[in-house]
Design a protein around this motif. Structure first.
Motif: not given
Length: 123
Positions: A6-29
């Motif tokens: 497996m290889s994984l590349d992170v294309a972008s980290i779109d948002t980081i939400s302190e309120m929801n305690m999560d982050y959104t990322a676009t990846i190529f797997l």
């Protein structure tokens, strides 16, 4: 057992939400394995339409702590299947995922957060 690379590349980290305690990322797997049932004569690889993935065995990989994920499908599904003469299968896809990340904000604004992105398989 089937060995899967497996290889994984992170294309972008779109948002980081302190309120929801999560982050959104676009990846190529990308995943690679050998399926001897798919061997064929020749010296060139075959690129298959992503819709044919339903007809092949693929690993049941999932993102740990994912709240929601989706595969990109504009204008067609963003996944690739390439089969090589020796039965090697390359499976690649683009995913956007929102992943839980428990943050400790007690030292804000001098805090430092570490969020993980883990992949697992059921088998």
């Amino acid at each position: 057992p089937v060995s899967i690379g497996m290889s994984l590349d992170v294309a972008s980290i779109d948002t980081i939400s302190e309120m929801n305690m999560d982050y959104t990322a676009t990846i190529f797997l990308r995943q690679r394995w050998i399926d001897e049932r798919l061997c064929f004569d020749g010296n060139k690889s075959l690129s298959l339409d992503g819709r044919l993935v339903e007809m092949l065995w693929v690993p049941d990989t999932f993102i740990v702590d994912s709240k929601k994920s989706f595969l990109h499908d504009i204008t067609v599904e963003n996944r690739l299947i390439r089969i090589y003469p020796n039965g090697t299968v390359l499976y690649a896809l683009r995913i956007t995922t929102t992943v839980a990340c428990s943050m400790d904000l007690t030292k804000y604004p001098m805090d430092k957060q570490t969020c993980t992105l883990q992949l697992e398989s059921c088998k």
